[in-house]
Write a protein that holds these residues in place. Structure first.
Motif, PDB file in Angstrom:
ATOM      1  N   SER A  50     -25.763  18.434  44.332  1.00 32.57           N
ATOM      2  CA  SER A  50     -24.823  19.833  44.239  1.00 32.57           C
ATOM      3  C   SER A  50     -23.450  19.196  44.951  1.00 32.57           C
ATOM      4  O   SER A  50     -22.538  20.012  44.992  1.00 32.57           O
ATOM      5  CB  SER A  50     -25.633  20.806  44.901  1.00 32.57           C
ATOM      6  OG  SER A  50     -25.722  20.628  46.011  1.00 32.57           O
ATOM      7  N   ILE A  51     -23.499  18.401  45.954  1.00 29.56           N
ATOM      8  CA  ILE A  51     -22.198  17.723  46.649  1.00 29.56           C
ATOM      9  C   ILE A  51     -21.817  16.727  46.179  1.00 29.56           C
ATOM     10  O   ILE A  51     -20.521  16.370  46.187  1.00 29.56           O
ATOM     11  CB  ILE A  51     -22.621  17.937  48.148  1.00 29.56           C
ATOM     12  CG1 ILE A  51     -23.607  16.671  48.679  1.00 29.56           C
ATOM     13  CG2 ILE A  51     -22.954  19.336  48.650  1.00 29.56           C
ATOM     14  CD1 ILE A  51     -23.836  16.518  49.856  1.00 29.56           C
ATOM     15  N   ILE A  52     -22.500  15.727  45.615  1.00 31.74           N
ATOM     16  CA  ILE A  52     -21.992  14.387  45.099  1.00 31.74           C
ATOM     17  C   ILE A  52     -21.286  14.740  43.750  1.00 31.74           C
ATOM     18  O   ILE A  52     -20.440  14.138  43.473  1.00 31.74           O
ATOM     19  CB  ILE A  52     -23.418  13.510  44.681  1.00 31.74           C
ATOM     20  CG1 ILE A  52     -23.861  13.071  46.031  1.00 31.74           C
ATOM     21  CG2 ILE A  52     -22.876  12.296  43.960  1.00 31.74           C
ATOM     22  CD1 ILE A  52     -25.101  12.209  45.730  1.00 31.74           C
ATOM     23  N   ILE A  53     -21.898  15.810  42.837  1.00 28.42           N
ATOM     24  CA  ILE A  53     -20.827  16.132  41.736  1.00 28.42           C
ATOM     25  C   ILE A  53     -19.417  16.547  42.167  1.00 28.42           C
ATOM     26  O   ILE A  53     -18.719  16.009  41.622  1.00 28.42           O
ATOM     27  CB  ILE A  53     -21.685  16.869  40.708  1.00 28.42           C
ATOM     28  CG1 ILE A  53     -22.984  16.220  40.137  1.00 28.42           C
ATOM     29  CG2 ILE A  53     -20.865  17.333  39.711  1.00 28.42           C
ATOM     30  CD1 ILE A  53     -23.951  17.476  39.474  1.00 28.42           C
ATOM     31  N   PRO A  54     -19.437  17.264  42.931  1.00 27.13           N
ATOM     32  CA  PRO A  54     -17.968  17.962  43.309  1.00 27.13           C
ATOM     33  C   PRO A  54     -17.279  16.696  44.032  1.00 27.13           C
ATOM     34  O   PRO A  54     -16.067  16.709  43.521  1.00 27.13           O
ATOM     35  CB  PRO A  54     -18.137  18.945  44.295  1.00 27.13           C
ATOM     36  CG  PRO A  54     -19.580  19.393  43.760  1.00 27.13           C
ATOM     37  CD  PRO A  54     -20.448  18.136  43.537  1.00 27.13           C
ATOM     38  N   TYR A  55     -17.865  15.840  45.039  1.00 26.65           N
ATOM     39  CA  TYR A  55     -17.256  14.986  45.411  1.00 26.65           C
ATOM     40  C   TYR A  55     -16.656  13.799  44.551  1.00 26.65           C
ATOM     41  O   TYR A  55     -15.353  13.364  44.698  1.00 26.65           O
ATOM     42  CB  TYR A  55     -18.084  14.334  46.361  1.00 26.65           C
ATOM     43  CG  TYR A  55     -18.490  14.883  47.780  1.00 26.65           C
ATOM     44  CD1 TYR A  55     -17.715  16.165  48.231  1.00 26.65           C
ATOM     45  CD2 TYR A  55     -19.643  14.747  48.414  1.00 26.65           C
ATOM     46  CE1 TYR A  55     -18.203  16.743  49.266  1.00 26.65           C
ATOM     47  CE2 TYR A  55     -19.986  15.427  49.563  1.00 26.65           C
ATOM     48  CZ  TYR A  55     -19.275  16.236  50.125  1.00 26.65           C
ATOM     49  OH  TYR A  55     -19.582  16.996  51.135  1.00 26.65           O
ATOM     50  N   VAL A  56     -17.509  13.619  43.526  1.00 26.07           N
ATOM     51  CA  VAL A  56     -16.990  12.687  42.602  1.00 26.07           C
ATOM     52  C   VAL A  56     -15.695  13.141  41.756  1.00 26.07           C
ATOM     53  O   VAL A  56     -14.794  12.558  41.569  1.00 26.07           O
ATOM     54  CB  VAL A  56     -18.059  12.217  41.452  1.00 26.07           C
ATOM     55  CG1 VAL A  56     -17.339  11.380  40.516  1.00 26.07           C
ATOM     56  CG2 VAL A  56     -19.113  11.345  42.388  1.00 26.07           C
ATOM     57  N   ALA A  57     -16.048  14.323  41.661  1.00 25.46           N
ATOM     58  CA  ALA A  57     -14.821  15.165  40.594  1.00 25.46           C
ATOM     59  C   ALA A  57     -13.391  15.298  41.332  1.00 25.46           C
ATOM     60  O   ALA A  57     -12.488  15.133  40.682  1.00 25.46           O
ATOM     61  CB  ALA A  57     -15.346  16.643  40.230  1.00 25.46           C
ATOM     62  N   PHE A  58     -13.642  15.513  42.892  1.00 28.97           N
ATOM     63  CA  PHE A  58     -12.163  15.882  43.250  1.00 28.97           C
ATOM     64  C   PHE A  58     -11.880  14.269  43.952  1.00 28.97           C
ATOM     65  O   PHE A  58     -10.499  14.186  44.259  1.00 28.97           O
ATOM     66  CB  PHE A  58     -12.518  16.586  44.718  1.00 28.97           C
ATOM     67  CG  PHE A  58     -12.490  17.922  44.121  1.00 28.97           C
ATOM     68  CD1 PHE A  58     -11.247  18.704  44.068  1.00 28.97           C
ATOM     69  CD2 PHE A  58     -13.757  18.657  44.074  1.00 28.97           C
ATOM     70  CE1 PHE A  58     -11.368  19.905  43.615  1.00 28.97           C
ATOM     71  CE2 PHE A  58     -13.805  19.988  43.973  1.00 28.97           C
ATOM     72  CZ  PHE A  58     -12.595  20.597  43.618  1.00 28.97           C
ATOM     73  N   SER A  59     -12.730  13.214  44.133  1.00 27.76           N
ATOM     74  CA  SER A  59     -12.147  11.901  44.038  1.00 27.76           C
ATOM     75  C   SER A  59     -11.553  11.132  43.186  1.00 27.76           C
ATOM     76  O   SER A  59     -10.872  10.196  43.064  1.00 27.76           O
ATOM     77  CB  SER A  59     -13.325  11.046  44.612  1.00 27.76           C
ATOM     78  OG  SER A  59     -13.839  11.625  45.827  1.00 27.76           O
ATOM     79  N   LEU A  60     -11.972  11.513  41.749  1.00 33.95           N
ATOM     80  CA  LEU A  60     -11.316  10.927  40.676  1.00 33.95           C
ATOM     81  C   LEU A  60      -9.829  10.837  40.107  1.00 33.95           C
ATOM     82  O   LEU A  60      -9.297   9.961  39.834  1.00 33.95           O
ATOM     83  CB  LEU A  60     -12.440  11.388  39.510  1.00 33.95           C
ATOM     84  CG  LEU A  60     -13.690  10.678  39.141  1.00 33.95           C
ATOM     85  CD1 LEU A  60     -14.266  11.395  37.872  1.00 33.95           C
ATOM     86  CD2 LEU A  60     -13.424   9.130  38.945  1.00 33.95           C
ATOM     87  N   PRO A  61      -9.406  12.029  40.452  1.00 34.18           N
ATOM     88  CA  PRO A  61      -7.883  12.066  40.008  1.00 34.18           C
ATOM     89  C   PRO A  61      -6.883  10.864  40.931  1.00 34.18           C
ATOM     90  O   PRO A  61      -6.080  10.351  40.323  1.00 34.18           O
ATOM     91  CB  PRO A  61      -7.354  13.466  40.385  1.00 34.18           C
ATOM     92  CG  PRO A  61      -8.824  14.388  40.419  1.00 34.18           C
ATOM     93  CD  PRO A  61      -9.803  13.353  40.662  1.00 34.18           C
TER      94      PRO A  61
END
Length: 277
Positions: free
Chosen positions: A141-152
């Protein structure tokens, strides 16, 4: 002319000295803070050395603060996030810069818009989504948002570098019979190591110090990352300011070590594409 150069050099040294002092002072102050007793801390002598170096503060932070458990969770979450971010951003950047498809610029625009989205605005919808997916209060639940916000930002850096790579390299590999996967993993990835190091450092620092997402989606003490675990330690040791300072030092130590080891890679990675271009 010589006097002007000397004056400019002196001015640069003054500015750099001021910046160095303002950046290093908080770290030095925190280190001294972590060795003091409560009476010394509350006395207001911020620049004074500890009268007695209290190593017990670090013992309390290391044992009672569950430092090893929290840092283990942080290493796992940060490591998985780094791997996924680098792999996904590399593939997306390669597709945007190398494939001739209609929606390449649109996809790039979507990622650039992602840089402007604040984390706070996504917490409530993510909470609902993760609850329905039954992954709330898990590391996922925290890895998914971390990846999403790191990708851009990762896509922005890597795509800028990939545009400077000559296409003749890939054309020669295709003539030799290499498929798209071998070209990407065997040729492109080794070439883009400098910007990958930049992405790694920037992502590591932001994820390692992240608190809001972890505090929102995690509740089990066994899953807490280091910044979130610090909050629990502060609540437990509210009156022991020295132990809190020691925990802060231990929490910041990995970031400081990684940054000083790899700091030169940030500049090289950020300008590599411009230099090649």
């Amino acid at each position: 002319m010589k006097d002007f150069r000397s004056l400019r050099r002196a001015g640069a040294w003054v500015v750099m000295s001021i910046l160095a002092v303002t950046q290093l002072y908080p770290l030095v102050w925190l280190l001294l803070y972590s060795f003091k007793t409560n009476s010394e801390i509350t006395s207001g002598q911020f620049f004074a050395l500890p009268k007695e170096w209290v190593w017990q503060n670090y013992s309390d932070a290391f044992t009672s603060g569950n430092y090893l458990k929290y840092i283990g969770n942080s290493i796992f979450v940060t490591g998985v996030t780094l791997v996924l971010t680098i792999v996904f951003s590399g593939m997306v950047s390669y597709a945007i810069t190398r494939f001739k498809w209609r929606y390449g610029n649109l996809v790039m625009l979507v990622f650039m818009i992602g840089i402007m989205i604040p984390i706070q605005s996504t917490l409530l919808p993510l909470m609902v989504i993760f609850k329905n997916m039954d992954i709330l209060n898990t590391h996922a639940s925290i890895i998914i948002p971390y990846v999403a916000f790191s990708l851009p930002i990762a896509v922005f850096i890597l795509s800028g570098f990939m545009r400077s790579i000559p296409t003749e390299i890939e054309e020669s590999a295709m003539i030799d019979g290499a498929n798209i996967y071998r070209i990407f993993f065997g040729i492109i990835l080794p070439i883009i190591v400098p910007p990958i190091m930049t992405v790694t450092i920037l992502t590591f620092i932001s994820i390692w110090n992240e608190y809001i997402i972890a505090a929102t989606f995690l509740s089990s003490d066994s899953l807490k990352t280091l910044p979130f675990g610090l909050n629990s330690f502060v609540g437990q040791y509210t009156a022991n300011y020295g132990a809190i300072g020691a925990f802060l030092v231990l929490g910041a130590l990995p970031v400081v070590i990684v940054y000083f080891i790899l700091s030169d890679k940030i500049t090289k990675g950020m300008v590599a594409g411009a230099v090649k271009g």
